[in-house]
Write a protein that holds these residues in place. Sequence first.
Motif, short mmCIF file in Angstrom:
data_model
loop_
_atom_site.label_atom_id
_atom_site.label_comp_id
_atom_site.label_asym_id
_atom_site.label_seq_id
_atom_site.Cartn_x
_atom_site.Cartn_y
_atom_site.Cartn_z
N THR A 265 -45.97 -29.42 19.53
CA THR A 265 -45.27 -30.65 19.91
C THR A 265 -46.21 -31.84 19.91
O THR A 265 -45.88 -32.93 19.41
CB THR A 265 -44.64 -30.48 21.31
N ASP A 266 -47.42 -31.65 20.45
CA ASP A 266 -48.38 -32.76 20.52
C ASP A 266 -48.85 -33.19 19.14
O ASP A 266 -49.06 -34.39 18.90
CB ASP A 266 -49.59 -32.35 21.38
N ILE A 267 -49.00 -32.24 18.22
CA ILE A 267 -49.40 -32.62 16.86
C ILE A 267 -48.28 -33.41 16.19
O ILE A 267 -48.54 -34.43 15.52
CB ILE A 267 -49.75 -31.36 16.04
N LEU A 268 -47.06 -32.98 16.37
CA LEU A 268 -45.93 -33.72 15.78
C LEU A 268 -45.86 -35.14 16.33
O LEU A 268 -45.48 -36.07 15.62
CB LEU A 268 -44.62 -32.97 16.06
N ARG A 269 -46.23 -35.30 17.58
CA ARG A 269 -46.21 -36.63 18.21
C ARG A 269 -47.51 -37.39 18.01
O ARG A 269 -47.63 -38.54 18.42
CB ARG A 269 -45.93 -36.50 19.71
N GLN A 270 -48.52 -36.69 17.46
CA GLN A 270 -49.86 -37.27 17.28
C GLN A 270 -50.39 -37.82 18.61
O GLN A 270 -50.87 -38.95 18.70
CB GLN A 270 -49.83 -38.36 16.19
N GLU A 271 -50.32 -36.97 19.63
CA GLU A 271 -50.76 -37.38 20.96
C GLU A 271 -52.25 -37.71 20.94
O GLU A 271 -53.06 -36.97 20.38
CB GLU A 271 -50.49 -36.26 21.97
N PRO A 272 -52.64 -38.83 21.59
CA PRO A 272 -54.06 -39.24 21.57
C PRO A 272 -55.00 -38.21 22.19
O PRO A 272 -56.16 -38.12 21.79
CB PRO A 272 -54.05 -40.54 22.39
N HIS A 273 -54.52 -37.44 23.16
CA HIS A 273 -55.43 -36.54 23.86
C HIS A 273 -55.93 -35.40 22.96
O HIS A 273 -56.87 -34.69 23.33
CB HIS A 273 -54.75 -35.94 25.10
N LEU A 274 -55.33 -35.23 21.78
CA LEU A 274 -55.79 -34.15 20.89
C LEU A 274 -57.20 -34.39 20.39
O LEU A 274 -57.89 -33.46 19.99
CB LEU A 274 -54.83 -34.00 19.70
N THR A 275 -57.62 -35.63 20.37
CA THR A 275 -59.03 -35.93 20.09
C THR A 275 -59.70 -36.14 21.43
O THR A 275 -59.69 -37.25 21.97
CB THR A 275 -59.16 -37.18 19.20
N LYS A 276 -60.25 -35.08 21.98
CA LYS A 276 -60.69 -35.07 23.37
C LYS A 276 -61.95 -35.88 23.59
O LYS A 276 -62.82 -35.95 22.74
CB LYS A 276 -60.95 -33.63 23.83
N SER A 277 -62.02 -36.48 24.80
CA SER A 277 -63.25 -37.12 25.24
C SER A 277 -64.24 -36.05 25.69
O SER A 277 -63.86 -34.92 25.97
CB SER A 277 -62.95 -38.05 26.41
N PRO A 278 -65.53 -36.40 25.79
CA PRO A 278 -66.50 -35.42 26.29
C PRO A 278 -66.15 -34.87 27.67
O PRO A 278 -66.32 -33.69 27.94
CB PRO A 278 -67.82 -36.22 26.32
N ALA A 279 -65.61 -35.73 28.55
CA ALA A 279 -65.25 -35.27 29.89
C ALA A 279 -64.17 -34.20 29.82
O ALA A 279 -64.20 -33.21 30.55
CB ALA A 279 -64.77 -36.45 30.74
N GLU A 280 -63.19 -34.40 28.93
CA GLU A 280 -62.13 -33.40 28.81
C GLU A 280 -62.66 -32.09 28.26
O GLU A 280 -62.21 -31.01 28.63
CB GLU A 280 -61.01 -33.94 27.90
#
Length: 680
Positions: A249-264
């Motif tokens: 679902t997140d890929i279809l929506r291109q959710e920003p969190h998929l490119t994680k920050s170092p903290a994540e």
Amino acid sequence: MDEQRMSNRIRFAVLGPVTAQDQRGRPVALKGPKHRAVLGRLLVARGRVVPVTALVDDLWVSPPDGAVAAVRTFVAALRRAIEPDRPARAPATVLVTAGAGYAIRADSDQVDAWRFEKSLTRAGTAEPGPALALLDEALAWWRGPAYADFPDVAWPRADRARLAELRLQAVEHRAGALLGLGRPAEAVPDLDAHVTAYPWREEGWRLLALALYRSGRQGDALSVLRRARDLLDSRLGVEPGPALRTLETDILRQEPHLTKSPAEGVWTRAAAAYDRVLSTGSRARLESAVGLLRNLAVTGPDGLEVAREQRSAAVAAAEELGDPDLTARVIGAYDVPAIWPRSDDPGQAAAIVAAAERTLAALPAAGHRPARARLLATIALESRGTHDTRPRDCARQAEAIARELDDPALLAFALNAAFMQSCHHTGGAAHRDAIGAELVTMANTHGLATVEVLGHLIRMQSACATATFDVADRHARAADDLADRHELGLVGVFTQWYRALRADVASNVPAAEAEAGYRAASARLDQAGMPGMREGLLPLALLGLRLRRDPLAVPLAIPLADPLAIPLADPLAADAGWGPYEPWVRPLLAPGRAVLAEVPDPPADLLAEALWCLFAQAAVAAGDTTAMVRARTALAPAAGEWAGAASGLLTVGPVAGYLSALSSLGKPHDVVALRARYQT
């Protein structure tokens, strides 16, 4: 000398065929398969003694005559091989005899499987770079399946399966480290081979799809997820788990969190390591879960609701284990700062109090003082709005223990409990301000951010009660600054309501603008997950605004079937009802519909003065001398405060105006004259 002794130790390997090496890395001759089997069986035991009879049963399906003597022969040969420099008749130090059996005495770095587990644990909490180096080295130690030269016997089966699972986890953790380093394309080949060989591992599919997506191959990522779905459905008849479904679902929506920050990335690795390291420690997991719930509760409405839902389950699980000390720690670990003295879930609160009382009674009489103090504080915190003296005594005991122990975190918890039990009579703003000041000072000294926020909010409320709004402004700003810095999403609910109150009491702010401020604050509160605070608060705030700004606009008779059924042009008309405040609003807005003698005392909370003032106005209007005396007695300690402002949310005006009206103790008053007396 110690370094030389360490370098001379023999090393054993089971990640593949069972072997041994001397200090120079040369293979040790272990003779035949039975010798290797004895060594492998002892290594499986991880230092525990294996009886000779157990060795016999593990080495032969049908033990021959003389099997015990044969085992002893194998052991003697192994000792000569792995301790060649041991003097004659000197006791063995590696393969030792203990009772009727044998054991291998080795440190964790002497056995490749043990080193592997240690490296995997370290990698789980390391930054991506060091984690990748650790995992590359650890995976290189594998030379085949564990105990590869004994594929068909029973004794290595469980350890082989466990080590194989850990190896698969290491492969996945290595891919996660590459993703954390921003090198997703490098993770793809190994992950592709991984899911081909082990197609039921959903984490492998998830990592592969994520690596493809971060490599700019969105279509391939979706194709991988659909391949996983088809395989699971056709072979096992199951749907993919939540992680795979959410990723698709997140890929279809291109959710920003998929490119994680170092903290994540740190969070993901730490969570994975936690699951691995504490996979079987139910007590440790239970205590840690409560710590997680405590942190969730201050992040925002979603976290607060989850924490509230799971807290009771954690307490129940602890009680089921039958360990009072553990239960005390689980109950007492939830030291979430509390600012509103009305419970969001009274049923749950009562159950927590009952569990705390049971646990308190079950603890040994001696010792356990920190646990006892936390249970006492919990009882006081969860017994909100009551006039019962037990919770107040609990708060005092908790505070006394915390001060004796000189424990800042425990003292903060106890002071929060004391704050929650500070409304047993009206006019307690100065006392609460002292609690807030101590919390702020202590939090600054010991770096307790949430405690410092609590202290500033308490001081904000206390300053409102005495109408020193410039002081309240400073504390509201300080609380907001801390909330921004530490991502404490619920703090803004209280400071936004404060600013609505600030506009209400400002003479240069039109009533309509002040009302809009209350409505905006209420809209935010609707989403805050705090039903104990939300219910009835907006109507009460707007009633207070009208009583102060335009008292003649509030009729003395409103049909209680629709308690806010004022003419449609009136902005009160659209709101739902008075909720828990109706018993004190009813006598004022529907005179004659309630017997004042039957109206209970308001709850012991921050709105007690406001509810007493509403009751007082109804008593004066009705000329009920008994009710007037009752109201005057209750309000006298708060003569210098603004009624309701101790909440930091609303006010119905200065208490002094109501006391002035009550001083007549006479007949029913002219409504216009009466209401004019409440204004300042």
